[in-house]
Enzyme design. Structure first.
Site, PDB file in Angstrom:
ATOM      1  N   CYS A  63       0.879  -1.179   0.000  1.00 51.41           N
ATOM      2  CA  CYS A  63       0.000   0.000   0.000  1.00 51.41           C
ATOM      3  C   CYS A  63       0.908   1.218   0.000  1.00 51.41           C
ATOM      4  CB  CYS A  63      -0.921  -0.014   1.214  1.00 51.41           C
ATOM      5  SG  CYS A  63      -1.857  -1.549   1.426  1.00 51.41           S
ATOM      6  N   ALA A  64       1.451   1.553  -1.158  1.00 50.34           N
ATOM      7  CA  ALA A  64       2.642   2.395  -1.225  1.00 50.34           C
ATOM      8  C   ALA A  64       2.377   3.894  -1.242  1.00 50.34           C
ATOM      9  CB  ALA A  64       3.466   2.009  -2.458  1.00 50.34           C
ATOM     10  N   ALA A  65       1.251   4.340  -1.805  1.00 50.22           N
ATOM     11  CA  ALA A  65       1.031   5.779  -1.967  1.00 50.22           C
ATOM     12  C   ALA A  65       0.983   6.460  -0.596  1.00 50.22           C
ATOM     13  CB  ALA A  65      -0.260   6.026  -2.739  1.00 50.22           C
ATOM     14  N   PRO A  66       1.470   7.699  -0.491  1.00 46.11           N
ATOM     15  CA  PRO A  66       1.954   8.563  -1.574  1.00 46.11           C
ATOM     16  C   PRO A  66       3.383   8.312  -2.026  1.00 46.11           C
ATOM     17  CG  PRO A  66       2.005   9.749   0.484  1.00 46.11           C
ATOM     18  CD  PRO A  66       1.393   8.417   0.797  1.00 46.11           C
ATOM     19  N   GLY A  67       4.138   7.437  -1.365  1.00 48.41           N
ATOM     20  CA  GLY A  67       5.405   7.000  -1.923  1.00 48.41           C
ATOM     21  C   GLY A  67       6.662   7.365  -1.165  1.00 48.41           C
ATOM     22  N   SER A  68       6.551   8.006  -0.007  1.00 53.10           N
ATOM     23  CA  SER A  68       7.773   8.378   0.718  1.00 53.10           C
ATOM     24  C   SER A  68       8.535   7.140   1.195  1.00 53.10           C
ATOM     25  CB  SER A  68       7.428   9.285   1.900  1.00 53.10           C
ATOM     26  OG  SER A  68       6.469   8.676   2.747  1.00 53.10           O
ATOM     27  N   ASP A  78      -0.678   0.311  -5.231  1.00 58.93           N
ATOM     28  CA  ASP A  78      -1.755   1.015  -4.547  1.00 58.93           C
ATOM     29  C   ASP A  78      -3.047   0.788  -5.312  1.00 58.93           C
ATOM     30  OD1 ASP A  78      -1.759   3.123  -2.148  1.00 58.93           O
ATOM     31  OD2 ASP A  78      -3.398   3.590  -3.517  1.00 58.93           O
ATOM     32  N   CYS A 133      -0.406   3.922  11.143  1.00 59.12           N
ATOM     33  CA  CYS A 133      -0.278   5.197  11.855  1.00 59.12           C
ATOM     34  C   CYS A 133      -1.470   5.359  12.788  1.00 59.12           C
ATOM     35  CB  CYS A 133      -0.148   6.370  10.892  1.00 59.12           C
ATOM     36  SG  CYS A 133      -1.452   6.483   9.650  1.00 59.12           S
TER      37      CYS A 133
END
Length: 805
Positions: free
Chosen positions: A189-194, A221, A334
């Site tokens: 679940c990569a977005a937004p990519g940081s 994503d 988070c």
């Protein structure tokens, strides 16, 4: 490598995040009537209180009672800005030096009284002082004029890709993942990519100039717009080792090649898509980001976490099934809610039956302040605290799942543990074993006293980060290691029906060859039953069809243009074959096809024009997104690891829905002058660092003075260069794209040219009378600022030497 390499990126993708939301920390302006004195109405700032939040987390003992006031007080303050230096950037040492020797002192006067003693400081737990914490919130950086130079520095370096503005606690999961340059990494679940950018930094860290790592990152994503954010973020990295996909994480394709597949080439290295590392940063309620998004205060409720629990388990189990034996997976959120954290981790361990272990990482990142995971918690539903699944009313058992509780035991398990064998036999013998009356009888037979469960898993090995420990957001991290293949899943028996058993998994067969654990959650009842009673050989023969079914999104599957949902396993297989034929043609809705570029005429013209050395691997490494070679505008380059994955994907019917892949290496020159050039393709700024060591033609070396002039003026006539010999060499180049390399002395030094980490080069266009820079204005500005001191000092030294002579 020089030039920054970010020119020509798709700026249209920015529209998705340029729409800034309201700054809820700022006091709203009073209405005009109040300003004019016509109304005495008062206004109040955004509320940062929620009694339900306080009650819930006090009861969960998320922090000690004596810490509660400090905990909440910090939660109600804006989050300080943090950022990370890109360790793979050739200017990383310069940026770190600027922070340590310039901004650290110049910003000290802006320290807010009563706050931290330092304006900026490195995060001591992050390796090599590459991550920094500021004493200022994002709003302060934007509004404070004395911080303008620092803010402009952050904006420029972030846009270039030399730094990434990222929340401090968000940087932790990739570090615990223990990624090596040779690893295949999946960011589910990569977005937004940081975090994806961070993973790419790690695999590139030990690479030499012009080389590519053996590993790769696959970033996924579900949401298309969030994929655009992800693509924009990772484009700054300029990498050939990345694939961006667009799938539901819990249904991510396994791309398993049938053992009897006849088209597999002899040099194929992989027959199934498995990963050495999996980052499972799942969707969550996000209350750990209250400092950054205070609007969550009024939105927060326990239902937010309850509603995501099952999805989080599915995604995590899918990640575990895609993980190699011996590999490591990080599960993170988070959120502070144990229902989304410890309960999910316990359910993973429960389902995996010893094949996955929770890793103790207390010795890793020793300077990171963390707290152990919880071993006991309760569930709050409709205002009622529940300590065990037996306390859940029958009407709420479709919402409150047994996996949410520390023991994870279902009502049936709890009932059996009380040794009510006679009643169980009566229920099994009756005609209404599933009736509400029977269930109520079972409820009444159990103890009604409130009991709080304790998990028997070592959940204290999990990592909890709370805001007031180190002035950050909140985060949860669990590190899992796969020690053996996952067991075959068993069908859960209905209440009152004897359990069915299936053959245990063959330990010699990888778990994904036995059964896709999460893949079957949303398939039809008939298919579930067919799979649950099948033996290993039957599952192995049918699993490919099931994977193809799962690789199609629900929207596509149910739309009028696609086949309707099949009723049994045979119809799934039949439809899957048809879908595979469509996918071979690249017919993913809204996504351009991925095609190996094999046009020998174009490839040979590029090789001849730039004199590309034969050692540079071309075959099988060039990709286009257009099936017509005459209309190909961009040619992308992929690493060997990405090439292997693509070949596997083609072999299994293109199950991966690829949104972005590879590094833009060549771009068709569309201008009028470009059409008359011997080679119609120019080298892109992104791809230049990779191919630079292999270029033998159309390359010249400029003195620092002339290189600086090019960056400042963007276009310079041949006769206007300070070094006349350089101007003459430029005039003698063929019309078209060329490469200008910064010499190391006051004059161009082409005799001893060798590409290394300090080499700086830019792409230019050799016209009929001038040399024009083909680098964005932002990249030019960055290079000028980075090289200004270096170039000026070199020029001054040479000028003094000439004066002495």
């Amino acid at each position: 490598m020089g030039g920054g390499g970010r020119g020509g990126r798709a700026r249209t993708q920015r529209k998705h995040f340029q729409q800034s939301r309201e700054n809820v920390w700022k006091h709203p302006k009073p209405p005009p009537s109040s300003q004019n004195g016509h109304d005495n109405a008062t206004w109040t700032p955004f509320a940062t209180q929620n009694s339900a939040f306080d009650e819930y987390y006090k009861e969960q003992r998320i922090v000690a009672s004596e810490e509660w006031d400090t905990f909440v007080e910090v939660l109600r303050t804006p989050l300080p800005a943090t950022f990370r230096i890109n360790s793979s950037s050739q200017f990383s040492a310069d940026i770190r030096s600027q922070l340590e020797n310039d901004f650290l002192q110049s910003l000290q006067a802006e320290v807010v009284e009563g706050g931290e003693t330092e304006a900026i400081r490195p995060l001591l737990w992050y390796p090599e002082n590459l991550a920094w914490h500021t004493n200022f919130s994002r709003m302060q950086l934007r509004k404070n004029q004395t911080l303008e130079r620092f803010h402009e520095f952050l904006k420029l370096e972030n846009e270039i890709g030399n730094i990434t503005r990222q929340e401090a606690v968000s940087m932790v999961p990739p570090l615990f993942l223990d990624v090596h340059p040779s690893h295949f990494v999946l960011d589910m679940c990569a977005a937004p990519g940081s975090k994806t950018f961070q993973l790419l930094e790690i695999i590139y860290k030990s690479c030499k100039a012009g080389s590519l790592p053996d590993g790769m990152v696959m970033a996924n994503d579900l949401d298309v717009q969030r994929c655009n954010l992800l693509i924009h973020q990772t484009k700054r990295m300029c990498t050939a080792n990345l694939i961006v996909t667009n799938h539901e994480a819990q249904h991510f394709p396994g791309c398993r090649l049938n053992r009897n597949h006849e088209t597999i080439s002899s040099d194929q290295h992989i027959s199934q898509l498995l990963f050495d590392r999996v980052l499972c940063d799942v969707p969550c309620s996000g209350d750990g980001t209250l400092r950054k998004a205070p609007d969550l205060w009024r939105k927060w409720s326990t239902g937010m976490g309850h509603g995501l629990h099952s999805l989080q388990v599915l995604i995590a189990m899918r990640g575990a099934s895609l993980l190699k034996v011996g590999g490591r997976m990080v599960y993170s959120t988070c959120s502070m809610n144990p229902i989304e954290n410890e309960a999910v981790v316990a359910e993973i361990l429960r389902r995996c039956g010893g094949s996955v272990e929770l890793v103790d990482v207390s010795h890793e990142l020793p300077q990171l302040i963390r707290r152990p995971g919880l071993k006991r918690w309760k569930v709050l539903d409709k205002g009622m605290w529940l300590g065990s699944y037996k306390d859940v009313p029958n009407s709420r058992r479709s919402v409150i799942h047994h996996s949410m509780f520390p023991s994870g035991r279902s009502f049936q398990d709890l009932f059996d543990s009380n040794h009510n064998v006679d009643m169980q036999n009566d229920i099994n013998d009756g005609d209404n074993g599933d009736s509400e009356d029977s269930v109520q009888t079972m409820e009444n037979s159990t103890t009604n006293d409130f009991t709080e469960e304790v998990s028997n898993f070592p959940l204290e090995r999990c990592v909890r980060i709370v805001p007031h420990d180190q002035n950050s957001g909140a985060f949860f991290i669990a590190v899992l290691q796969k020690v053996s293949p996952l067991p075959a899943i068993q069908e859960k028996p209905k209440r009152g029906i004897a359990k069915k058993h299936v053959k245990p998994a063959n330990p010699d067969i990888e778990d994904k060859e036995v059964l896709q654990v999460d893949l079957l959650e949303n398939t039809s009842k008939e298919v579930l039953e067919a799979v649950s009673v099948a033996d290993v050989s039957e599952i192995e023969s049918n699993i490919m069809d099931l994977e193809v079914r799962s690789s199609v999104s629900h929207e596509e599957w149910n739309s009028g243009e696609e086949a309707r949902e099949p009723e049994n396993a045979e119809s799934i297989a039949r439809v899957a074959q048809g879908k595979r034929k469509l996918q071979i043609q690249g017919r993913w809705r809204g996504v351009d096809p991925v095609i190996f570029f094999k046009d020998d005429v174009i490839i040979n013209s590029i090789k001849a024009f730039y004199g590309i050395d034969k050692q540079f691997p071309f075959n099988g490494h060039l990709i286009s997104r257009n099936s017509d070679p005459n209309h190909v505008k961009r040619i992308y380059y992929v690493s060997k690891s990405v090439k292997d994955v693509l070949e596997l994907n083609f072999s299994v019917g293109q199950q991966l829905k690829i949104a972005s892949i590879g590094l833009k290496m060549f771009e068709r020159q569309s201008s009028r002058e470009g059409s008359s050039a011997p080679c119609s393709f120019r080298i892109s700024s992104e791809g230049l660092p990779v191919i630079l060591p292999y270029i033998t033609k159309q390359i010249i070396h400029a003195s620092p003075v002339d290189f600086k002039r090019l960056l400042q003026n963007k276009a310079v006539r041949f006769a206007d260069f300070v070094d006349a010999e350089f101007g003459e060499k430029a005039a003698n180049l063929m019309l078209g794209c060329c490469v200008v390399v910064l010499g190391k002395g006051n004059i161009a030094d082409s005799e001893s040219f060798q590409v290394d980490e300090s080499t700086i080069a830019i792409g230019c266009w050799k016209g009929r009378a001038s040399l024009t820079v083909m680098v964005t204005a932002t990249d030019c500005q960055e290079l000028l600022e980075r090289l200004l001191v270096r170039l000026d000092s070199t020029w001054l030294f040479c000028a003094r030497r000439q004066a002495v002579q």
